[in-house]
Write an enzyme that holds these catalytic residues in place. Structure first.
Site, PDB file in Angstrom:
ATOM      1  N   SER A  39       0.793  -1.210   0.079  1.00 43.01           N
ATOM      2  CA  SER A  39      -0.043  -0.009  -0.033  1.00 43.01           C
ATOM      3  C   SER A  39       0.783   1.325   0.211  1.00 43.01           C
ATOM      4  CB  SER A  39      -0.741   0.132   1.222  1.00 43.01           C
ATOM      5  OG  SER A  39      -1.744  -0.949   1.430  1.00 43.01           O
ATOM      6  N   ARG A  92       0.714  -9.188  -4.237  1.00 43.42           N
ATOM      7  CA  ARG A  92       0.943  -9.805  -2.950  1.00 43.42           C
ATOM      8  C   ARG A  92      -0.079 -10.526  -2.440  1.00 43.42           C
ATOM      9  NH1 ARG A  92       3.365  -5.642   1.098  1.00 43.42           N
ATOM     10  NH2 ARG A  92       5.246  -7.317   1.497  1.00 43.42           N
ATOM     11  N   GLU A 193      -6.093  -3.855  14.806  1.00 37.58           N
ATOM     12  CA  GLU A 193      -5.821  -4.184  16.213  1.00 37.58           C
ATOM     13  C   GLU A 193      -6.822  -3.515  16.954  1.00 37.58           C
ATOM     14  OE1 GLU A 193      -3.314  -3.098  14.343  1.00 37.58           O
ATOM     15  OE2 GLU A 193      -2.830  -4.949  13.818  1.00 37.58           O
TER      16      GLU A 193
HETATM   17  I1  8IG Z   1      -2.081   0.377   5.809  1.00 36.89           I
HETATM   18  O1  8IG Z   1      -3.062  -0.117  11.880  1.00 36.89           O
HETATM   19  C1  8IG Z   1      -2.176  -0.582   7.620  1.00 36.89           C
HETATM   20  N1  8IG Z   1      -2.111  -1.785   7.755  1.00 36.89           N
HETATM   21  N2  8IG Z   1      -2.743  -4.793  11.482  1.00 36.89           N
HETATM   22  N3  8IG Z   1      -2.632  -2.373  11.826  1.00 36.89           N
HETATM   23  C2  8IG Z   1      -2.319  -3.574  10.959  1.00 36.89           C
HETATM   24  N4  8IG Z   1      -2.481  -3.340   9.704  1.00 36.89           N
HETATM   25  C3  8IG Z   1      -2.404  -2.254   9.108  1.00 36.89           C
HETATM   26  C4  8IG Z   1      -2.517  -1.136   9.772  1.00 36.89           C
HETATM   27  C5  8IG Z   1      -2.748  -1.156  10.981  1.00 36.89           C
HETATM   28  N5  8IG Z   1      -2.551   0.131   8.745  1.00 36.89           N
END
Ligand code: 8IG
Length: 272
Positions: A39, A92, A193
């Site tokens: 990303s 991916r 989370e």
């Molecule tokens: I972009 O805050 C992205 N990917 N686990 N936590 C987790 N994956 C992510 C986050 C995040 N932001």
């Protein structure tokens, strides 16, 4: 050969088939460096060099088109100014897609089978350090694998000391001395989370939380690749900021930081 030995060799045979397909479809017998663009990082490919071939991922054995907006479904061969051939894996597979851990690391094993010596893993992630505003790139110094699984099968006792190459982190800091470093914790996702889980991650030593990279890095070390990892903090992890998380926010931070981090990554690749 026992049945289990045959089963365990399957992923490597599939990776060899994918690498053979890539060699014939691109006309490049051996690639030197592979990149997984997560990303926010997709723009880097255009700055690395001239794209000489673009393959739809679903035509390459073992690959499928990605499930996530902001990820592209192609495999590109790029010729850099110094003559190096880069293989850009835009497709991916995340562990949360449920295709199994073999699918998650197929791109990494394909890169190794295609001749690559260096693997660049990028991602978008949540940050635990409030000084890292959304849009900050951070070098991955080490990881904590919270997926409760491994890409390795059988008695494969691979050493992960210095998994994220100190040499390559030094190269990156020579390009941008201001780059920070952190420990990346891979959660399974796809939910973000809870604030309590973020505090847990912090206490066990994580600086970054995400849903990729660690499993791929393990497979890369096993395959003999030198690993460079870099995260884009696209959001503060849950509870670090009072704002709730949104995938829109993640995409927007990626868009805003894109040109700057793409330039950074292209400069690092040129310096490797
Ligand atoms: I972009 O805050 C992205 N990917 N686990 N936590 C987790 N994956 C992510 C986050 C995040 N932001």
């Amino acid at each position: 050969m026992t049945t289990s030995a045959v089963t365990t060799s399957e992923p490597f045979e599939l990776a060899k088939a994918a690498a053979d397909h890539i060699a014939s479809a691109t006309g490049v017998a051996r690639h030197d460096i592979a990149l997984v663009l997560g990303s926010g990082w997709a723009g880097a490919a255009d700055l690395i060099g001239e794209t000489t071939a673009t393959l739809p991922a679903d035509e390459v054995p073992g690959f499928s088109i990605p499930a996530v907006e902001g990820h592209v479904g192609t495999i590109r061969s790029i010729r850099a100014a110094d003559g190096k051939n880069a293989l850009v894996l835009g497709a991916r597979t995340h562990y949360y897609e449920g295709r199994g851990v073999r699918a998650v690391v197929h791109g990494v094993r394909t890169a190794a089978a295609a001749g690559c010596r260096v693997l660049v893993l990028t991602n978008g992630c949540g940050g635990l350090n409030p000084d890292w505003a959304p849009g900050t790139p951070v070098l991955i110094r080490d990881h904590i694998n919270l997926t409760a699984t491994s890409p390795l099968e059988g008695p494969t006792f691979v050493d992960l000391t210095d998994l994220y190459s100190a040499r390559l982190r030094g190269v990156a800091r020579s390009v941008d001395p201001g780059l920070g470093e952190g420990v990346y914790a891979q959660f399974v996702g796809p939910h973000y989370e809870t604030p309590a889980e973020v505090q847990y991650a912090k206490r066990i030593g994580a600086d970054l939380v995400g849903m990729s990279t660690a499993l791929e890095a393990i497979a890369a070390r096993h395959a003999g690749l030198e690993v460079f990892g870099i995260s884009l903090v696209t959001n503060l992890a849950a509870g670090i900021s009072p704002e709730p998380l949104s995938h829109e926010e993640v995409l927007e931070a990626g868009r805003a930081a894109g040109p700057r981090i793409s330039r950074l990554l292209a400069d690092v690749i040129a310096a490797i």
